[in-house]
Design an enzyme around this catalytic site. Structure first.
Site, short mmCIF file in Angstrom:
data_model
loop_
_atom_site.label_atom_id
_atom_site.label_comp_id
_atom_site.label_asym_id
_atom_site.label_seq_id
_atom_site.Cartn_x
_atom_site.Cartn_y
_atom_site.Cartn_z
N ASP A 299 -6.70 -6.76 10.49
CA ASP A 299 -5.51 -6.96 9.91
C ASP A 299 -5.51 -6.11 8.63
OD1 ASP A 299 -3.11 -8.16 9.30
OD2 ASP A 299 -3.79 -10.13 9.76
N ASP A 300 -4.51 -5.50 8.17
CA ASP A 300 -4.40 -4.92 7.30
C ASP A 300 -5.42 -3.99 6.68
OD1 ASP A 300 -1.92 -6.16 6.99
OD2 ASP A 300 -2.73 -7.31 5.18
N CYS B 297 2.80 -6.98 11.11
CA CYS B 297 1.84 -7.82 11.94
C CYS B 297 2.69 -7.97 13.37
CB CYS B 297 1.67 -9.12 11.19
SG CYS B 297 0.60 -10.06 12.11
N LYS C 51 -5.87 -14.09 15.12
CA LYS C 51 -4.76 -14.35 14.65
C LYS C 51 -3.22 -13.93 15.81
CE LYS C 51 -1.35 -12.01 11.43
NZ LYS C 51 -1.44 -11.23 10.37
N HIS D 168 0.43 -14.76 15.87
CA HIS D 168 1.51 -14.43 15.23
C HIS D 168 2.59 -13.89 16.12
CE1 HIS D 168 2.79 -13.22 10.85
NE2 HIS D 168 3.76 -14.05 11.57
N SER E 89 -0.39 -15.46 9.90
CA SER E 89 -1.36 -14.70 8.69
C SER E 89 -2.30 -16.02 8.25
CB SER E 89 -0.74 -14.07 7.95
OG SER E 89 -0.04 -13.12 8.69
N HIS F 111 -6.96 -9.17 5.89
CA HIS F 111 -5.75 -9.73 5.16
C HIS F 111 -6.13 -10.69 4.25
CE1 HIS F 111 -1.86 -11.78 4.85
NE2 HIS F 111 -1.28 -10.95 6.09
N ASP G 117 -3.73 -3.27 12.90
CA ASP G 117 -2.35 -3.71 13.30
C ASP G 117 -1.41 -3.09 12.12
OD1 ASP G 117 -2.92 -5.20 10.95
OD2 ASP G 117 -1.56 -6.81 11.46
N ASN G 118 -1.76 -2.53 10.97
CA ASN G 118 -1.03 -1.96 10.27
C ASN G 118 -1.89 -1.49 9.09
OD1 ASN G 118 0.44 -4.95 9.81
ND2 ASN G 118 -0.74 -4.17 8.01
#
Ligand SMILES: *[C@@H]1O[C@H](CO)[C@@H](O)[C@H](O)[C@H]1NC(C)=O
Ligand SMILES: *[C@@H]1O[C@H](CO)[C@@H](O)[C@H](O)[C@H]1NC(C)=O
Ligand SMILES: *[C@@H]1O[C@H](CO)[C@@H](O)[C@H](O)[C@H]1NC(C)=O
Length: 535
Positions: free
Chosen positions: A45-46, A87, A140, A142, A165, A258, A310-311
């Site tokens: 994540d992130d 996300c 996660k 989401h 998140s 994250h 994811d980004n």
């Protein structure tokens, strides 16, 4: 702790026995094309492209030794992109192989979302489950947590994780103080520190629910135990699947990187320096290493591990955000605002990606094929011999030959949807074609320090040559033949895709409505959804 160590040693010894066993079994299956491979998809994540040491060897960092090893024994994809820069849309596109304009998920779901990924959409987990796979998800989700939208209703036999998140919902800091704790730290909710002091473990728990299947098993959640819970569930799933002899899919959607970050730190460590992020990165890397070991000990030659993100990094979190590496989006940052998560600058969607499959994917190589998280869907199905439903159109491509046979051809065009930086959510405003990248709209996310850029329309589009200018600093001169040829093809490619989506009978619409009663809460009468009263 001692108990965990003993368990680990014991299971290690047991595994040695199993290993001999599996070598023998493997021979039996070697030429059996009907044996379906196992899949482990790890989604960070992130995470930033530059967070993977192997992507930035000149920096000589040593934060991701396990991922570096995965790369050395597998294939590192250097031009791999998350399907969106936030996300929910990214995850929806990964699971369905379709752009948000088709699957309906163009921005994030909320704690109170009543719905989620439209039920008309089909996930690869549903298709693999139907094909006889044991399917498990950890982490996660989401994509909507209520009733039919939860993971166990979207193709997963088993689920353990947090529904959205880890900074969503009520947290103990700064919004809510546990009784008898000192006031919240002034630097905000990014890092919640354990204070093993006279005050007890203040700030270590958040109002987040931990779900197992469809039940809340822990609320408030102790973030410091989450990594260990994920690790033990993941290794258990891998070992159990092996014992059953059933092919499996494990989708592990990490809470890392994250915020809030909750790495092991000495209680007196200063949380305002950069050590927190690095410690958290190492903790994540360790978890990846544990999953790889469990897989290597069981069905090594028959398991594909695919690590990606994811980004890009959440720049506004400053020292608690990752590294974009050389993808600095300078055209944007020189005009104000951030160029990572939420934007269509490279830092927003180019993610560190490694695939590993001993004996099948050649070791220690890289590929610069233009690929996307949406490609996971058709690639897994192809490797499993499953044909996706033909009543809809897909945007992912089958990357099997790129992974297994060193072919280069990736996407001819790859579109990056707006994820909050400019214009309408989901709109395909930025287009990659070969080394060229065109922006029809530019926009920024909030930078560290709070600066935000302005949205700007570009007609004709801004076009960057990423081979010469990976920092996206200076667009091509619109008078050049290179520009004109690229602009013409890109504009046509974009019109063709938009027409294809406009005429797609299978486009879904997500319901983004919210209701307080939709928040997962194990005791609604309690101030922050706590299962029990505070002791
Ligand atoms: C979760 O659901 C699966 C499938 O129904 C079931 O086998 C498993 O026992 C459940 N686990 C828990 C902890 O409820
Ligand atoms: C991997 O390749 C690099 C050069 O590309 C080389 O320096 C390194 O020794 C190789 N590692 C292994 C384990 O073969
Ligand atoms: C890496 O992959 C490329 C593309 O398939 C291939 O040409 C090259 O030989 C590979 N390098 C190694 C060291 O395997």
């Amino acid at each position: 702790m001692a108990e965990a160590v003993t368990w680990f040693l014991l299971s290690g010894m047991l595994m040695c026995g199993l290993l001999l066993h599996s070598v023998h079994k493997q021979e039996v299956h070697e030429n059996n094309p009907s044996k379906k491979p196992n899949f482990i998809i790890i989604l960070a994540d992130d995470i930033g492209w530059g967070d993977l040491d192997a992507n930035q060897q000149e920096r000589k960092a040593n934060n991701t030794p396990n991922l570096n090893q995965l790369a050395e024994q597998g294939l590192r994809l250097t031009d791999f992109h998350s399907p969106a820069s936030t996300c929910s849309p990214s995850r929806a596109a990964i699971l369905t192989g379709r752009y948000g304009l088709r699957n309906g998920v163009t921005h994030n779901f909320a704690v109170g979302s009543v719905a989620g990924l439209p039920l008309s959409e089909v996930t690869f987990s549903q298709l693999l489950q139907k094909a006889g796979y044991y399917t498990a998800m950890i982490g996660k989700w989401h994509l909507g947590h209520n009733g039919p939208y939860s993971p166990t209703n979207r193709g997963f036999d088993y689920y353990l994780g947090i529904p959205y998140s880890n900074d969503m919902g009520c947290t103990d800091t700064p919004g809510y103080d546990l009784p008898r704790c000192p006031p919240c730290e002034s630097y905000g909710p990014q890092v919640i520190r354990v204070k093993r002091s006279a005050h007890g473990d203040c700030y270590s728990k958040t109002g987040l629910p931990l779900m197992e299947n469809n039940s809340i098993v822990e609320q408030p959640l102790d973030l410091w135990t989450l990594t260990e819970q994920y690790r033990s569930a993941a290794t258990r799933i891998i070992h159990n699947a092996r014992e059953r002899g059933q092919p499996y899919l494990l989708y592990l959607a990490l809470a890392h990187m994250h915020v809030p970050l909750a790495p092991p730190l000495s209680p007196d460590a200063s949380s305002t320096n950069h050590r927190v992020y690095k410690a958290s990165l190492r903790e994540m890397d360790n978890l990846v290493g544990a999953v790889k070991s469990a897989s290597d000990e069981t069905d090594k030659d028959n398991t594909l591990i695919w690590f990606t993100g994811d980004n890009g990094p959440w720049e506004k979190k400053c020292q608690y955000a990752g590294s974009v590496g050389p993808f600095m989006g300078k055209w944007q940052t020189s005009r104000g605002g951030g160029s990572a998560k939420r934007t269509t600058w490279e830092g927003g969607h180019r993610v560190p990606t490694v695939v590993y499959w001993p004996g099948r994917i050649p070791a220690n190589n890289t590929s610069s094929a233009l690929l996307s998280g949406m490609d996971i869907f058709p690639t897994l199905l192809s490797l499993a011999g499953v044909t996706p439903p033909s009543d809809r159109r897909y945007d992912g491509i089958d990357a099997t030959n790129i992974l297994l046979h060193g072919e280069q051809g990736g996407h001819e065009f790859l579109f990056h949807p707006n994820s909050g930086a400019a214009g309408r959510f989901g709109d395909l405003q930025t287009v990659r074609m070969g080394k060229h990248k065109a922006f029809f709209i530019t926009g920024a996310a909030e930078a560290c320090g709070g600066a935000t850029g302005e949205q700007q329309l570009h007609n004709p589009p801004l076009i960057f040559d990423l081979e010469r200018d990976e920092a996206e600093e200076t667009p091509l001169d619109a008078q050049t033949l290179e520009y004109q040829a690229a602009a013409e093809r890109i504009t046509r490619g974009r019109e063709e895709l938009l027409w294809d989506i406009a005429t797609d009978q299978s486009v879904s619409t997500a319901d983004y409505s919210t209701d307080d009663s939709a928040a997962p809460c194990c005791n609604p009468r309690h101030a922050v959804c706590r299962c029990s009263t505070l002791g």
